[in-house]
Enzyme design. Sequence first.
Site, PDB file in Angstrom:
ATOM      1  N   ASP A 218     -48.030  22.501  64.211  1.00 36.73           N
ATOM      2  CA  ASP A 218     -47.718  20.986  63.878  1.00 36.73           C
ATOM      3  C   ASP A 218     -46.376  20.837  63.233  1.00 36.73           C
ATOM      4  O   ASP A 218     -46.067  19.883  62.613  1.00 36.73           O
ATOM      5  CB  ASP A 218     -48.754  20.516  62.483  1.00 36.73           C
TER       6      ASP A 218
ATOM      7  N   GLN B 277     -50.338  25.914  68.910  1.00 36.19           N
ATOM      8  CA  GLN B 277     -50.496  26.756  67.796  1.00 36.19           C
ATOM      9  C   GLN B 277     -48.961  27.101  67.317  1.00 36.19           C
ATOM     10  O   GLN B 277     -47.784  26.504  67.644  1.00 36.19           O
ATOM     11  CB  GLN B 277     -51.212  27.648  67.888  1.00 36.19           C
TER      12      GLN B 277
ATOM     13  N   GLY C 140     -52.999  19.481  68.497  1.00 42.71           N
ATOM     14  CA  GLY C 140     -53.042  18.291  68.360  1.00 42.71           C
ATOM     15  C   GLY C 140     -51.436  17.948  68.311  1.00 42.71           C
ATOM     16  O   GLY C 140     -50.902  18.176  67.353  1.00 42.71           O
TER      17      GLY C 140
ATOM     18  N   LYS D 121     -44.057  20.079  68.310  1.00 37.40           N
ATOM     19  CA  LYS D 121     -43.877  20.725  69.550  1.00 37.40           C
ATOM     20  C   LYS D 121     -44.039  19.256  70.559  1.00 37.40           C
ATOM     21  O   LYS D 121     -43.433  19.317  71.478  1.00 37.40           O
ATOM     22  CB  LYS D 121     -44.886  21.583  69.781  1.00 37.40           C
TER      23      LYS D 121
HETATM   24  P1  GDP Z   1     -47.378  19.647  67.302  1.00 33.35           P
HETATM   25  O1  GDP Z   1     -48.677  19.967  67.044  1.00 33.35           O
HETATM   26  O2  GDP Z   1     -46.518  20.924  66.903  1.00 33.35           O
HETATM   27  O3  GDP Z   1     -46.946  19.150  68.293  1.00 33.35           O
HETATM   28  O4  GDP Z   1     -46.942  18.600  65.864  1.00 33.35           O
HETATM   29  P2  GDP Z   1     -48.182  17.214  65.347  1.00 33.35           P
HETATM   30  O5  GDP Z   1     -48.020  16.243  66.191  1.00 33.35           O
HETATM   31  O6  GDP Z   1     -49.224  18.125  65.115  1.00 33.35           O
HETATM   32  O7  GDP Z   1     -47.669  16.997  63.984  1.00 33.35           O
HETATM   33  C1  GDP Z   1     -46.091  16.474  63.881  1.00 33.35           C
HETATM   34  C2  GDP Z   1     -46.083  15.202  63.389  1.00 33.35           C
HETATM   35  O8  GDP Z   1     -45.016  14.929  62.924  1.00 33.35           O
HETATM   36  C3  GDP Z   1     -46.500  14.100  64.326  1.00 33.35           C
HETATM   37  O9  GDP Z   1     -47.172  13.085  63.612  1.00 33.35           O
HETATM   38  C4  GDP Z   1     -45.131  13.804  64.948  1.00 33.35           C
HETATM   39  O10 GDP Z   1     -45.130  12.351  65.163  1.00 33.35           O
HETATM   40  C5  GDP Z   1     -44.195  13.578  63.716  1.00 33.35           C
HETATM   41  N1  GDP Z   1     -42.870  13.977  63.841  1.00 33.35           N
HETATM   42  C6  GDP Z   1     -42.276  14.616  64.710  1.00 33.35           C
HETATM   43  N2  GDP Z   1     -40.996  15.116  64.467  1.00 33.35           N
HETATM   44  C7  GDP Z   1     -40.695  14.296  63.476  1.00 33.35           C
HETATM   45  C8  GDP Z   1     -39.551  13.790  62.612  1.00 33.35           C
HETATM   46  O11 GDP Z   1     -38.609  14.364  62.933  1.00 33.35           O
HETATM   47  N3  GDP Z   1     -39.681  13.059  61.567  1.00 33.35           N
HETATM   48  C9  GDP Z   1     -40.957  12.643  61.088  1.00 33.35           C
HETATM   49  N4  GDP Z   1     -41.134  11.606  60.136  1.00 33.35           N
HETATM   50  N5  GDP Z   1     -42.146  12.733  61.917  1.00 33.35           N
HETATM   51  C10 GDP Z   1     -41.855  13.711  62.711  1.00 33.35           C
HETATM   52  P1  IMO Z   2     -50.897  22.467  67.092  1.00 34.18           P
HETATM   53  O1  IMO Z   2     -50.695  23.131  68.458  1.00 34.18           O
HETATM   54  C1  IMO Z   2     -52.275  23.900  63.286  1.00 34.18           C
HETATM   55  C2  IMO Z   2     -55.429  26.914  62.932  1.00 34.18           C
HETATM   56  C3  IMO Z   2     -56.751  26.416  62.422  1.00 34.18           C
HETATM   57  C4  IMO Z   2     -57.031  27.617  61.853  1.00 34.18           C
HETATM   58  C5  IMO Z   2     -56.673  28.692  62.714  1.00 34.18           C
HETATM   59  C6  IMO Z   2     -57.721  29.161  63.730  1.00 34.18           C
HETATM   60  O2  IMO Z   2     -51.248  21.256  66.902  1.00 34.18           O
HETATM   61  O3  IMO Z   2     -49.816  23.150  66.449  1.00 34.18           O
HETATM   62  P2  IMO Z   2     -58.832  28.019  65.755  1.00 34.18           P
HETATM   63  O4  IMO Z   2     -59.767  26.752  65.881  1.00 34.18           O
HETATM   64  O5  IMO Z   2     -57.795  27.897  66.584  1.00 34.18           O
HETATM   65  O6  IMO Z   2     -59.954  29.034  66.086  1.00 34.18           O
HETATM   66  O7  IMO Z   2     -58.382  27.915  64.244  1.00 34.18           O
HETATM   67  O8  IMO Z   2     -55.659  28.315  63.374  1.00 34.18           O
HETATM   68  N1  IMO Z   2     -55.061  26.187  64.046  1.00 34.18           N
HETATM   69  C7  IMO Z   2     -53.770  25.184  63.815  1.00 34.18           C
HETATM   70  N2  IMO Z   2     -53.047  24.940  62.988  1.00 34.18           N
HETATM   71  N3  IMO Z   2     -51.713  23.277  64.360  1.00 34.18           N
HETATM   72  C8  IMO Z   2     -52.559  23.875  65.284  1.00 34.18           C
HETATM   73  O9  IMO Z   2     -52.269  23.334  66.915  1.00 34.18           O
HETATM   74  C9  IMO Z   2     -53.688  24.628  65.491  1.00 34.18           C
HETATM   75  N4  IMO Z   2     -54.547  25.313  66.259  1.00 34.18           N
HETATM   76  C10 IMO Z   2     -55.421  26.003  65.543  1.00 34.18           C
HETATM   77  O10 IMO Z   2     -56.605  25.436  61.422  1.00 34.18           O
HETATM   78  O11 IMO Z   2     -56.488  27.948  60.518  1.00 34.18           O
HETATM   79 MG    MG Z   3     -50.370  19.673  65.858  1.00 40.00          MG
END
Ligand code: GDP
Ligand code: IMO
Ligand code: MG
Length: 427
Positions: free
Chosen positions: A13, A223, A40, A16
């Site tokens: 998270d 991840q 996600g 990416k």
């Molecule tokens: P990912 O799984 O690595 O793609 O990250 P996620 O989308 O799960 O979580 C990142 C969250 O931070 C999302 O809600 C993005 O819209 C938000 N986001 C990404 N870059 C920035 C930033 O520079 N500033 C803020 N405030 N939010 C960001």
């Molecule tokens: P993105 O791509 C954050 C975590 C789960 C759990 C562990 C194992 O959005 O960064 P799983 O269902 O994969 O067997 O769960 O990994 N986990 C993540 N945490 N971002 C993710 O993906 C994750 N995908 C799995 O919360 O701790």
């Molecule tokens: Mg994510």
Amino acid sequence: MPAVVIVGAQWGDEGKGKATDLLGSRVDYVVKFNGGNNAGHTVVIGDEKYALHLLPSGILSPGCVPVIGNGVVVDLAVLFEEIDGLEARGIDTSKLVVSANAHVIADYNRTMDKVAERFLGSRKIGTTGRGIGPTYADKMNRIGIRIQDLFDEKILRQKVEGALELKNQILTKIYNRRAVEVDEVVAELLSYVDRLRPMVADTPLLLHEALAADKTVLLEAGQATLLDVDHGTYPFVTSSSATTGGACTGSGIAPTEISGVIGIVKAYATRVGEGPFPTELFDEDGERLRQNGSEFGTTTGRPRRCGWYDAPIARYAARINGVTDFVLTKLDVLTGWDKIPVCVAYEVDGERVDEMPMTQTGFHHARPIYEFFDGWSEDISSARTLDDLPANARAYVTALESMSGARISAIGVGPDREETIVVHDLL
Ligand code: GDP
Ligand code: IMO
Ligand code: MG
């Protein structure tokens, strides 16, 4: 020629999805190479917000071919739900290509994920419950179902029978659940075949030919480094290779083709699920990070655990992945603190340790040693160059760069694609 990898440098998270989208208009292919719909990835474009789980974020870039690589585990119901959802919003998904060698998440794998977690009780991993671990376990046990198996009903039936032989014993005798019917599984999987067939290809060959024709390929990890099954905080990890090595095995692109590795790192740290997290905060600072950063899971909606930036972890990710450039995200979330702590090393059982401890016990015992940086109060979301940042924010970025093992080439100052400072070109 260039193949560029995007990896998460912390526990997921990091942003990416946004980084992939930022480069989407300049690349020809975006490949998801590991994981499945446990991911996600959020992409914000103007007023539109997309949450992608199984599809690579490149699906949102019109000129780009999105590829689901052989290293991915595919839940076919989710695949078509996601496609239909995007089509309903006017996104063209017709270029999507799926590897014939990717494994399929069968319904019994989701069941196994949930019952296993319940069985573990206090030792649970906190998985997303999507069947990821059991599907990779089947792959390693050589009883997995691959996309290509769906095109030969006889083979599919044999494989499902093989997979269920032991699983039904476990389900009924250990977990007290009903046995899974082979016919039901086969019928469900076959129901997707007609829609799936035109998307399936020999993706390693396709990507090899693309690189030979001088196309640009972006490999988007799910991840992150600390969730990688080899390099993460095992057993509190996912079950795939989320690091640069996994980009090669999960796509069929050779290491010698990789020209750059972009590590995505948050200006602080978060984690979802169980497992060690040295800089985790349990006080109002943690709550403030969660609220300011909207730190709630894109996949499960769980509140993310929040803490300060951990430099040894960033250095570890730089080493494991060969990071050439970091994208530092969510700097805007830190606006308003007087002092910002950064973990520069750990104290482990009374001794200072500068790098990631060798053992899991060491990491569980690690207490952060903090250095404190002056904060800033100005809104930085409209900054587009380093000079637009307040001096203290610039100093924070410079300090992180000096301790994280690679240069910081872009900085996120908001969720929107535009809300980015580009310091060095990423491609
Ligand atoms: P990912 O799984 O690595 O793609 O990250 P996620 O989308 O799960 O979580 C990142 C969250 O931070 C999302 O809600 C993005 O819209 C938000 N986001 C990404 N870059 C920035 C930033 O520079 N500033 C803020 N405030 N939010 C960001
Ligand atoms: P993105 O791509 C954050 C975590 C789960 C759990 C562990 C194992 O959005 O960064 P799983 O269902 O994969 O067997 O769960 O990994 N986990 C993540 N945490 N971002 C993710 O993906 C994750 N995908 C799995 O919360 O701790
Ligand atoms: Mg994510």
